[in-house]
Motif scaffolding. Structure first.
Motif, PDB file in Angstrom:
ATOM      1  N   GLY A 167     -14.296 -55.194   4.664  1.00 19.81           N
ATOM      2  CA  GLY A 167     -15.224 -54.994   3.562  1.00 19.81           C
ATOM      3  C   GLY A 167     -16.642 -54.684   3.998  1.00 19.81           C
ATOM      4  N   ARG A 168     -16.838 -54.387   5.280  1.00 18.12           N
ATOM      5  CA  ARG A 168     -18.185 -54.086   5.776  1.00 18.12           C
ATOM      6  C   ARG A 168     -18.516 -52.602   5.582  1.00 18.12           C
ATOM      7  N   GLU A 169     -19.770 -52.321   5.398  1.00 20.37           N
ATOM      8  CA  GLU A 169     -20.234 -50.945   5.292  1.00 20.37           C
ATOM      9  C   GLU A 169     -20.365 -50.371   6.712  1.00 20.37           C
ATOM     10  N   VAL A 170     -19.812 -49.192   6.923  1.00 17.69           N
ATOM     11  CA  VAL A 170     -19.896 -48.524   8.212  1.00 17.69           C
ATOM     12  C   VAL A 170     -20.759 -47.280   8.037  1.00 17.69           C
ATOM     13  N   ILE A 171     -21.856 -47.240   8.793  1.00 19.31           N
ATOM     14  CA  ILE A 171     -22.903 -46.237   8.579  1.00 19.31           C
ATOM     15  C   ILE A 171     -23.135 -45.442   9.856  1.00 19.31           C
ATOM     16  N   LEU A 172     -23.331 -44.148   9.729  1.00 10.60           N
ATOM     17  CA  LEU A 172     -23.737 -43.313  10.854  1.00 10.60           C
ATOM     18  C   LEU A 172     -25.251 -43.256  10.917  1.00 10.60           C
ATOM     19  N   ALA A 173     -25.787 -43.493  12.107  1.00 12.89           N
ATOM     20  CA  ALA A 173     -27.229 -43.356  12.343  1.00 12.89           C
ATOM     21  C   ALA A 173     -27.387 -42.490  13.573  1.00 12.89           C
ATOM     22  N   SER A 174     -27.875 -41.281  13.393  1.00 13.74           N
ATOM     23  CA  SER A 174     -27.845 -40.305  14.478  1.00 13.74           C
ATOM     24  C   SER A 174     -29.163 -39.559  14.595  1.00 13.74           C
ATOM     25  N   ALA A 175     -29.455 -39.127  15.819  1.00 13.30           N
ATOM     26  CA  ALA A 175     -30.604 -38.261  16.040  1.00 13.30           C
ATOM     27  C   ALA A 175     -30.279 -36.817  15.673  1.00 13.30           C
ATOM     28  N   SER A 176     -29.006 -36.509  15.400  1.00 17.76           N
ATOM     29  CA  SER A 176     -28.644 -35.178  14.946  1.00 17.76           C
ATOM     30  C   SER A 176     -29.160 -34.947  13.534  1.00 17.76           C
ATOM     31  N   ASP A 177     -29.163 -33.696  13.116  1.00 16.48           N
ATOM     32  CA  ASP A 177     -29.733 -33.370  11.813  1.00 16.48           C
ATOM     33  C   ASP A 177     -28.828 -33.835  10.672  1.00 16.48           C
ATOM     34  N   GLU A 178     -29.441 -34.165   9.551  1.00 16.61           N
ATOM     35  CA  GLU A 178     -28.693 -34.680   8.406  1.00 16.61           C
ATOM     36  C   GLU A 178     -27.705 -33.648   7.850  1.00 16.61           C
ATOM     37  N   MET A 179     -27.971 -32.344   8.067  1.00 17.18           N
ATOM     38  CA  MET A 179     -27.023 -31.315   7.625  1.00 17.18           C
ATOM     39  C   MET A 179     -25.686 -31.430   8.338  1.00 17.18           C
ATOM     40  N   GLN A 180     -25.671 -32.087   9.482  1.00 15.74           N
ATOM     41  CA  GLN A 180     -24.432 -32.306  10.220  1.00 15.74           C
ATOM     42  C   GLN A 180     -23.888 -33.716  10.004  1.00 15.74           C
ATOM     43  N   VAL A 181     -24.774 -34.698   9.947  1.00 17.25           N
ATOM     44  CA  VAL A 181     -24.350 -36.101   9.892  1.00 17.25           C
ATOM     45  C   VAL A 181     -23.725 -36.445   8.549  1.00 17.25           C
ATOM     46  N   LYS A 182     -24.292 -35.943   7.446  1.00 11.26           N
ATOM     47  CA  LYS A 182     -23.732 -36.260   6.125  1.00 11.26           C
ATOM     48  C   LYS A 182     -22.301 -35.742   5.955  1.00 11.26           C
ATOM     49  N   PRO A 183     -22.017 -34.482   6.308  1.00 13.92           N
ATOM     50  CA  PRO A 183     -20.622 -34.021   6.206  1.00 13.92           C
ATOM     51  C   PRO A 183     -19.682 -34.777   7.145  1.00 13.92           C
ATOM     52  N   LEU A 184     -20.175 -35.163   8.313  1.00 17.84           N
ATOM     53  CA  LEU A 184     -19.360 -35.906   9.266  1.00 17.84           C
ATOM     54  C   LEU A 184     -18.954 -37.255   8.671  1.00 17.84           C
TER      55      LEU A 184
END
Length: 468
Positions: A79-96
């Motif tokens: 039940g934990r939230e799993v979040i991506l935090a990346s130095a890559s651009d948000e145009m790539q991270v959000k779809p990933l």
């Protein structure tokens, strides 16, 4: 409430780097725009946004670290939230994140802020508080984030990582890079020996120089194989067998590949310079032509076959330059249609083994082109045999091979070998690289040895060597 699990993307959740994926993808699609974007090297956030816009990489094809994915799924099950935090651009991270079913809340660079190291730490502590999250990372830049994390997960080896951290394997291995260099392809460079064989210069001096040339060409070819694989990441991932190539599969890092390219190119040009200006010029021409092929020419129908044939022919010219022997114009004119035929065989094999009628990824051919490729291969075979016959009746041919009838006899196994190669490609019984296949094919090698033996006999070499 349970604390969220925050995952770095590049090198952690993914076994690749999206900035470098975008750079190489951009070079393949729009090299001029990509190189123009490098003016933002001093502004990393802007550079990442520009490259993400140009390349638009397919995040669904990017290789993931299975150990990290399992960790993420276990956290979600709790039940934990799993979040991506990346130095890559948000145009790539959000779809990933969306493709892998992770939280739609992501932290990423946005064209203004480069979300790396302290900037990422500040963003996460601002959202969750100090020690309010677990964090998985893979580099020195993540040390600043781990200082504020509740628990650290380290992917790969990071000096200075927290002593109580969980450790996961990165998935990278030196064997992946070795495979990317493709040492098995170095056998192609035996073509450099053809000029000293044709000129009957069988001595250690010529052989030593030619072997040095083979070393240079092997390094040059491997450097270009790396560049080709980096430019073809998406196409390779869509291919039934090429998807296992190290950079496409994520078993070798893109940065290690870039470093290997620089080292191999330096070896090729360094050895080339030691062998003299002529050979240096030939190896430079080979590398430039190969690079043009990787960037553009291989996507152009028929141009790619002609370029492949030219690259093999350049190897023969290189052998003459390295060994310091003259090469016959007839030989070069003979070699080119042979390799046109083999270039068609390469494409025929790929199309025969293709599962759809669509064009091959990154190539200009579809299954409907098999008939045309077969016709061009046939013309190449006919042209090579005609030129060989004309050589046997030329002044130079008669001088080197006095027994002309034996040269005509040698055309029979030669024709059999060429036609057999074309047929095997057409029915899909070939390797994806016909030269590598030829050097492993016992029947084919036997036929080539018969051809060569007849030519030596025609030249009187057997009598000269064995006193017959």
């Amino acid at each position: 409430m349970s604390k969220p699990l925050v995952l770095d993307a590049d090198g952690t959740f993914l076994r690749t780097d999206m900035l470098l994926e975008a750079f190489w993808g951009g070079l393949g699609r729009d090299p001029f725009a990509t190189l123009k974007a490098l003016r933002y090297l001093g502004d990393r956030a802007r550079l990442k946004a520009e490259l993400a816009r140009i390349a638009q990489i397919r995040v669904d094809l990017l290789p993931v670290n299975e150990g990290v994915v399992r960790l993420a799924r276990a956290a979600q099950a709790e039940g934990r939230e799993v979040i991506l935090a990346s130095a890559s651009d948000e145009m790539q991270v959000k779809p990933l994140a969306a493709f892998h079913g992770l939280s739609d809340r992501v932290f990423a660079s946005d064209g203004v802020t480069n979300l790396k190291s302290k900037a990422k730490a500040d963003a996460l502590t601002g959202a969750f508080g100090d020690a309010g999250f677990d964090y998985a990372g893979n580099s020195q830049d993540d040390l600043a984030v781990w200082e504020h994390a509740n628990h650290a997960i380290v992917v790969g080896k990071v000096d200075g990582a927290p002593a109580d951290a969980m450790h996961l394997a990165s998935g990278y291995h030196w064997r992946g890079l070795w495979k990317a260099i493709r040492p098995h392809q170095w056998v192609k460079n035996v073509l450099l020996l053809l000029p000293i064989i044709a000129a009957h210069e069988f001595n250690l001096a010529h052989l030593w120089l030619t072997l040095c040339g083979i070393v240079a060409f092997s390094a040059a070819a491997s450097s270009i194989y790396i560049i080709n694989d980096l430019l073809d990441l998406e196409a390779d991932r869509l291919h039934p067998t090429k998807c296992r190539r190290p950079f496409a599969a994520g078993t070798a890092s893109i940065t290690s590949g870039m470093g290997a390219f620089v080292g191999l190119a330096a070896i090729a040009l360094g050895v080339g310079a030691l062998l003299g200006g002529a050979f240096f010029g030939v190896v430079s021409l080979y590398m430039i032509t190969s690079l043009a092929y990787s960037l553009k020419l291989k996507r152009m129908r028929w141009v790619d076959v002609a370029t492949l044939a030219a690259l093999y022919t350049i190897r023969v010219v290189a052998g003459a330059a390295a060994g310091g022997v003259d090469t016959s114009v007839y030989m070069l004119i003979f070699i080119f249609p042979v390799f046109v035929a083999l270039g068609c065989v390469k494409r025929l094999t790929e199309l025969t083994l293709a599962t759809t009628d669509d064009r091959l990824p990154g190539r200009g051919y579809g299954r409907l082109d098999r008939g045309d490729l077969l016709n061009v291969a046939g013309l190449g075979v006919f042209g090579a045999l005609l030129i060989f016959f004309l050589y046997t009746v030329s002044d130079q041919g008669r001088e080197l091979y006095p027994d002309t009838w034996l040269m005509w006899l040698a055309m029979i196994p030669m024709a059999f070998w060429l036609i057999r190669m074309v047929v095997l490609g057409y029915i899909g019984k070939q390797d994806y690289d016909p030269i590598v296949f030829a050097l492993k094919d016992k029947l084919g090698l036997g036929v080539l040895m018969i051809t060569l033996s007849l030519m030596f006999w025609a030249a009187g070499l057997w009598a000269q060597w064995f006193g017959g």
